[in-house]
Scaffold this active site. Sequence first.
Site, short mmCIF file in Angstrom:
data_model
loop_
_atom_site.label_atom_id
_atom_site.label_comp_id
_atom_site.label_asym_id
_atom_site.label_seq_id
_atom_site.Cartn_x
_atom_site.Cartn_y
_atom_site.Cartn_z
N ASN A 70 -43.18 13.96 -0.35
CA ASN A 70 -43.51 12.58 0.06
C ASN A 70 -44.88 12.28 0.02
O ASN A 70 -45.70 13.19 0.78
CB ASN A 70 -42.88 12.22 1.33
CG ASN A 70 -43.34 11.16 2.12
OD1 ASN A 70 -43.22 10.80 3.20
ND2 ASN A 70 -43.49 9.99 1.05
N GLY A 71 -45.68 11.30 -0.73
CA GLY A 71 -47.10 11.24 -0.64
C GLY A 71 -47.40 11.05 -1.93
O GLY A 71 -46.57 10.82 -2.96
N CYS A 81 -41.12 7.84 -0.10
CA CYS A 81 -39.96 8.85 -0.14
C CYS A 81 -39.82 9.37 1.00
O CYS A 81 -40.58 9.02 2.31
CB CYS A 81 -40.62 9.96 -1.08
SG CYS A 81 -40.94 9.32 -2.64
N GLY A 118 -36.79 4.96 0.82
CA GLY A 118 -36.71 5.10 -1.00
C GLY A 118 -35.12 4.82 -1.37
O GLY A 118 -34.25 5.40 -0.79
N TYR A 123 -44.96 -0.73 9.17
CA TYR A 123 -43.82 -1.43 8.55
C TYR A 123 -42.76 -0.11 7.95
O TYR A 123 -41.72 -0.46 8.11
CB TYR A 123 -44.32 -1.91 7.13
CG TYR A 123 -43.04 -2.20 6.16
CD1 TYR A 123 -42.45 -3.06 6.15
CD2 TYR A 123 -43.12 -1.31 5.07
CE1 TYR A 123 -41.30 -3.34 5.07
CE2 TYR A 123 -42.13 -1.58 4.17
CZ TYR A 123 -41.12 -2.40 4.32
OH TYR A 123 -40.45 -2.81 3.41
P1 AMP Z 1 -44.60 -10.25 -0.05
O1 AMP Z 1 -43.65 -11.28 -0.45
O2 AMP Z 1 -45.25 -9.62 -1.28
O3 AMP Z 1 -46.03 -10.82 0.58
O4 AMP Z 1 -44.39 -9.04 0.69
C1 AMP Z 1 -44.25 -9.06 2.30
C2 AMP Z 1 -43.01 -8.48 2.69
O5 AMP Z 1 -42.63 -7.21 2.07
C3 AMP Z 1 -42.92 -8.42 4.30
O6 AMP Z 1 -42.04 -8.98 4.83
C4 AMP Z 1 -43.15 -6.91 4.62
O7 AMP Z 1 -42.13 -6.52 5.48
C5 AMP Z 1 -42.64 -6.33 3.24
N1 AMP Z 1 -43.56 -5.17 2.66
C6 AMP Z 1 -44.75 -4.89 3.19
N2 AMP Z 1 -45.16 -3.77 2.36
C7 AMP Z 1 -44.20 -3.45 1.92
C8 AMP Z 1 -44.13 -2.18 1.00
N3 AMP Z 1 -44.98 -1.36 0.85
N4 AMP Z 1 -42.81 -1.96 0.38
C9 AMP Z 1 -41.68 -2.70 0.68
N5 AMP Z 1 -42.00 -3.87 1.39
C10 AMP Z 1 -43.02 -4.38 2.12
#
Ligand code: AMP
Length: 486
Positions: free
Chosen positions: A102-103, A2, A28, A242
Site C-alpha cells: 500500500n503506497g 490499497c 480498493g 476521507y
Molecule cells: P469530485 O466529484 O471529483 O469533486 O469528487 C469529490 C468526491 O469524491 C467527494 O465526495 C469525496 O468524498 C470523494 N473523493 C475525494 N477524494 C477521493 C479519492 N481519492 N478517491 C475517491 N473518492 C474521493
Amino acid sequence: MCGIFGITGHPEASNLAYLGLHALQHRGQESAGIVASDGEHLRSHRSMGLVADIFTAPVLEKLPGEASIGHVRYSTAGVSQLKNAQPLSVEYAGGQLAIAHNGNLVNAPELRKALEADGAIFQSDSDTEVIIHFIARSKQPTFENKVVEALSKVKGAYSLLFLTQNQLVAVRDPYGFRPLVLGRLRNAYVLASETTALDLIEAEYIRELEPGEMVVIDEKGLRTSQPFAPTRLGRCIFEHVYFAKPDSVLFGTSVYETRKELGRQLAREQPAPGADLVIAVPDSGVPAAIGFSQASGIPYDVGLIRSHYVGRTFIEPQQSIRHFGVKLKLSAVRQVLKGKRVVVVDDSIVRGTTSRKIVKMLKAAGAVEVHLRISSPPTSWPCYYGIDTPSRQELIASNHTTEEIARYVTADTLGYLSLEGLGKAVGDTERNTFCTACFSGKYLAGQVSPEVAAQSAKDSAQSGAVAAEVAVATGPETVPGKHLTA
Ligand code: AMP
C-alpha cells in the site's frame, strides 16, 4: 489506494485474510488477491473485482496453510489489469515470495528503467515489482537483510507485507505515510492497514507499526527492528479526511472522532447562520456533518440517501461514467429538503463533479438555499504517495478561487476548512507529523522523482498556475514544480 492484510499462526489463514480484506474493501475495489503458505508452497489467487465475488469457498479451499497475505487494489501506479493485481508472487533463487504493497514509490520509474537496461524482465506495470527485483539481486545472507537492502533503494510511501514459505515480514516506510497495525488472535499475529480489519476477525489490537519499523514473524516468534534512519513524519492527512473507515483507529486516533472534530472546526470557521438543517454527503461526509451540527446548533437530518449497490463514484475510471455514477449513488429526500435552507457537508472537492450534481439535486428536491461546507482545505495538489488524485489541471481548486468553485457547483455559499483548522482537528497544530501535500503543495524532501516533478511542473504550467503561487516550503519540505522552475 490499497488495503493489505496478513496473518500467520492460524489454521484458517486464508479464510481470515478473506474477512480482513472484506473489512478493507473501501481501500480498493478494482482487484483483490490472497497468497497462502503451508510451510512448503505458496499458493495464490488474484482476480479483478470485489473480495466477496472473488473468494468463494472453493477458491479459498485451494489456499491452505497457516500464513497468508492479501491485498485490495485501486490503481495509483500501473493500469487496472489483472497483471497488476497483488499480492505479486514470484519464485527466485531464495525460494517463493509474495508481496502486498500500500503506497506509491516515487522513484520506481527510473529504478525500473535501470533494471530493464540491465536485463530485468517485469511481469507487471506496478511500481511494487522493483522491490522484488532488488530482493532477488541482493547478495545479503538473510531474507530480512535482502528486504532492507531493497528498500534502501526506493523512495516514497510503502506499507508492505512479504510472505515466504516460512516468514511473514511487515515494513512501514520511515515517513509513515500509510497506516499499518499489528494485532493478535490467540496464537496468531495479524497485520492490517486498518484496525477495522482486526475488529472484524475479533483480533486484539496491539499497536501501530512505527514509521521505519520492520517486523519479522517466523517459527522463532516476532522480532522487530528499525533498519531505516528516522525522519520527519509524513502520515497521510487524507486518510483521516476521507480514505480510512470511520470505525478505525488511525495513527493512534479514532477516525470517527477526528472527522466529527473536522466538522466542529468547520462550523466555527465557516458558519452558515440562518440555515435550517445540516445534511451530509453520505457516507464520508456524515461524521463531519454531525460535528458541524453539534458546534452550530443547526439540526442534523438525512437529506441524501446513498445506494449501497454501486461503488464509490470516483473509482470509476472514466469521466463519463463518473457523471452518471453520482446519480446512481445518491438520491435526495424531498420531505426533508423542501423549502429549507440547507448546509451540506462533504469531505472534499476534487474535480467538482460530485458537488455540482449534489447541489443541483438538492435544489431540484426543493431546497431554497444550499450552503456547501467542506471538511478539508481545497485539494490543489496531486498525491504521489498512494491516494488517487488527478493532475493539477483537473483539480478544480488548483486553478479556481473558492468563489469561482461556488459558482461552478451552483452553491449559494461555499466554505472550506483551513489548513490550520485541519491541523488542529488532527491534533497537530504545527502540521509537522502529517503529509499535507494535497492541500499545501509541500511535498516531503527527496520524495518526488524528477519525472513526477516534471509532470507536476507541466501540469502547473498547463493549468496556468505559476510556481510563485505556491507557498514555498521550508525545512525538510519542498515543492516539486519549484525545483524545475526556480
Ligand atoms: P469530485 O466529484 O471529483 O469533486 O469528487 C469529490 C468526491 O469524491 C467527494 O465526495 C469525496 O468524498 C470523494 N473523493 C475525494 N477524494 C477521493 C479519492 N481519492 N478517491 C475517491 N473518492 C474521493
